[in-house]
Design an enzyme around this catalytic site. Structure first.
Site, PDB file in Angstrom:
ATOM      1  CD  GLU B  62      -1.679  -2.452   1.102  1.00  0.00           C
ATOM      2  OE1 GLU B  62      -1.204  -3.061   1.658  1.00  0.00           O
ATOM      3  OE2 GLU B  62      -2.693  -3.166   0.970  1.00  0.00           O
ATOM      4  CG  HIS B 131     -11.522  -7.291   5.692  1.00  0.00           C
ATOM      5  ND1 HIS B 131     -10.767  -7.098   6.808  1.00  0.00           N
ATOM      6  CD2 HIS B 131     -11.185  -7.083   4.627  1.00  0.00           C
ATOM      7  CE1 HIS B 131      -9.985  -7.764   6.303  1.00  0.00           C
ATOM      8  NE2 HIS B 131     -10.202  -8.270   5.145  1.00  0.00           N
TER       9      HIS B 131
END
Lengths: 330, 326
Positions: B62, B131
């Site tokens: 990321e 999530h």
């Protein structure tokens, strides 16, 4: 092709300019003229100058919080850089970025960074743009031994190898991350050896030898320009001053190195002394000429100081600009 | 002829395809965005249309995805970077907050810091604590960023195209639970300007500002309330930074009551900011305290009943309205 006498003398001139600049701002910092702090690279000039001398005019660099040397090695305007360090309106960000946020887009210097290791990914991304646009440039990304232990080093170098970007990663191993000796911060002090794990070449060079740095970086630059992807170069040098100018002024702020270590490097491995001896050996300069060059470079700083000290403070309204693009810009 | 209906995820992919075709500086990068077409299918067909040179499948990295996108933007490209879920933007917060958001300021007004960072946001599908989150407030807090969170297929297409064309970095949040929802999206070219709210339903009794998953829930709630004689006006800000506060204030001046409904945690949420702005600018027009409908300060559980319990639902909005419209 070996470097010409003119090229070598020019490299020496740049190294001297950096040394005088950083000794000068250290004094300015003591006098309270530098807002915040600044990180000098005294002892590391050969890495800056050797690396930047291997670049073409259109190539990019991305640098770190310890960047004055990189800017000056790349030919940035010394007046503008000094004005920025002093927070003046005539600085490259109008006094808003300071010593850690220097840039000169006319010299393809896209910026320096206050976050250790943040420039590694950015340098890779500049390389990605070059590759996509097929412009034939390369990007050189400077970082230090401290940054090599950040996750961005791993992600950035792996991504560079995966995408085969024309970025050359130059690690200035100055052997200290603030007070932390590199030998205690790395399981294996050979940072260049990590390149193999990413599938790119790695070279470890003597960072006090400007010609050795130049040759290593030049071969990595040529390789990148030929479309063969990124490389990692570790240039081992030594930070002759403390972490920052401010910290050097704090009582005990530099008391973390073994007795005699700094003195030994200053006496025996100062890159300017080494290069001066080399130039004399080659017959390119004599003592008198060397003194003259030294005085000229000191004068460059003095005249930049005149410019910067007499420059205006930024206007108050500039605190609110450059946060977003001006309306109407596409 | 009836208007074409496509899903939210198809509208995302269509916007990306149109922008890559329109501008050779635009490209897409991220985890699984290429050959697979996105972990949530939101980039399906983009790789087939443009191939690996404009659509880069990246490693799970990321910080490198955002850092590379930023570097590429600084050297003249206009990247669309995908971080699969907003939860994982925490991994690259330095790249977003210290680098991307500040690069223009810290490099003397450099003109090329144009990139879009997309991510799926919010919960509702049982994916659990790492999530299911909604971090729009984190990014709204950062000068230098724009923050967009569209809730309909029509809006997501028009806003994503504007985000790609914007010269500033844009955080673009797509509520994951809405990817499968379809709605009318014209085939012809259109864009929706950033920073413009839309009144999604007109009403005179109360203003409800809602975005993300809470927008469709609020529209359903408004219908239920209408059957009981309460006419709610529903305002979707669509862009949270810059916020179109004028449209919200105008509505509050008409209705005298305000509820802000979002799925993000209540404490420090964007709802608090809107409530503060409205009391600063329209205090005298308020006939009741401002209320917030939001997820209480918990960690989103996986169990369906527990998740449904903590996330605001249509009923939660209805009850909140009734509590200040009696």
């Amino acid at each position: 092709m070996p470097l010409t006498k003119e090229a070598l003398l020019n490299m020496y001139r740049r190294m001297l300019t950096i040394r005088h600049f950083e000794e000068g701002i250290t004094e300015f910092s003591r006098q309270g003229l530098v807002p915040g702090t600044g990180h000098v690279s005294i002892g590391e000039e050969a890495v800056a100058v050797g690396s930047c001398s291997a670049l073409g005019d259109k190539d990019y660099i991305i640098s770190t919080h310890r960047a004055h040397g990189h800017l000056l090695a790349r030919g940035a305007d010394i007046n503008v850089i000094l004005a920025e360090v002093l927070g003046k309106a005539t600085g490259c960000t109008g006094g808003k970025g300071g010593s850690m946020h220097l840039s000169d887009f006319s010299r393809q210097i896209l910026g320096t960074n206050g976050i250790v290791g943040a420039g590694i990914n950015i340098a890779g991304g500049v390389g990605l743009a070059i590759k996509m646009r097929q412009t034939g440039q390369i990007c050189l990304g400077f970082f230090g031994d401290g940054a090599a232990n950040r996750g961005t080093f791993h992600e950035g170098l792996n991504m560079a190898a995966v995408l085969q970007v024309p970025t050359v990663f130059v690690c200035t191993n100055n052997q200290y991350g603030l007070s932390m000796p590199q030998c205690k911060a790395c399981g294996n002090i050979d940072i260049s050896a990590r390149a193999n794990g990413y599938g790119m070449p790695g070279y470890r060079v003597d960072g006090t030898d400007v010609i050795a740095v130049y040759e290593a970086v030049k071969s990595a630059v040529d390789r990148a320009r030929d479309g063969e992807g990124p490389s990692l170069i570790e240039a081992v040098s030594y930070r002759l001053r403390g972490h920052s100018m401010r910290m050097d002024q704090m009582p005990g702020g530099s008391d973390y190195r073994p007795n005699g270590e700094v003195e030994d490097w200053a006496e025996n491995k100062d890159p300017l002394k080494i290069f001066r001896s080399k130039l004399k050996e080659l017959g390119y300069i004599n003592e008198k000429e060397a003194e003259q060059l030294d005085a000229e470079c000191r004068q460059l700083f003095e005249s930049a100081a005149d410019f910067a000290l007499n420059s205006p403070e930024p206007e108050p309204e500039t605190a609110f600009t450059w946060i977003y693009a001006p309306e109407g810009v596409k | 002829m009836p208007e074409r209906q496509i899903s939210y995820r198809e509208a995302v992919a269509e916007a990306i395809k149109e922008e890559i075709a329109r501008d050779d500086r635009v490209f897409l990068m991220g985890e699984d965005v290429g050959v697979l077409g996105g972990a949530f299918g939101s980039t399906k067909g983009v790789y087939d249309a443009f191939g690996g040179e404009r659509v880069l499948d990246t490693p799970i990295s990321e910080t490198a995805i955002v850092g590379y996108a930023l570097g590429a933007a600084m050297a003249g490209m206009r990247p669309i970077a995908e971080i699969m879920r907003v939860d994982w933007m925490t991994i690259c917060m330095d790249e977003i907050v210290n680098q991307t958001a500040k690069m223009r300021f810290l490099s003397g007004g450099h003109p090329d810091v144009a990139l879009v960072i997309r991510a799926a946001a919010e919960g509702g599908i049982g994916l659990g604590g790492q999530h299911s989150q909604s971090f729009e407030a984190w990014f709204v807090h950062i000068p230098g960023l724009k923050v967009v969170m569209p809730s309909t297929p029509y809006d997501v297409k028009g806003l994503l195209k504007s985000a790609v064309r914007d010269p500033n970095p844009v955080i673009f949040l797509e509520p994951g639970v809405l990817y499968g929802v379809s709605g009318p999206v014209p085939e012809e070219e259109y864009v929706i300007p950033l920073g413009k709210a839309e009144v999604k339903r007109e009403g005179k009794d109360i203003t409800i500002v809602a975005w993300g998953t809470l927008l469709p829930k609020t529209l359903n709630a408004a219908q239920t309330l209408a059957n009981e004689g309460i006419e709610a006006e529903v305002v979707d800000p669509r862009t949270l930074r810059p916020l179109d506060i004028d449209t919200i204030i105008d509505s509050v001046k008409k209705t005298g009551r305000l509820i802000i409904a979002h799925e993000a945690m209540k404490t420090g949420g964007v709802g608090a900011e809107i409530a503060a702005l409205v009391q600063e600018r329209a205090f005298d027009h308020l006939d009741a305290p401002i209320k917030r409908v939001a997820t209480p300060d918990v960690i989103i559980p996986v169990n369906r009943s527990l998740e449904r319990l903590v996330l605001p639902q249509e009923d939660t909005v209805v009850e909140a309205v009734k509590s200040i419209c009696s």
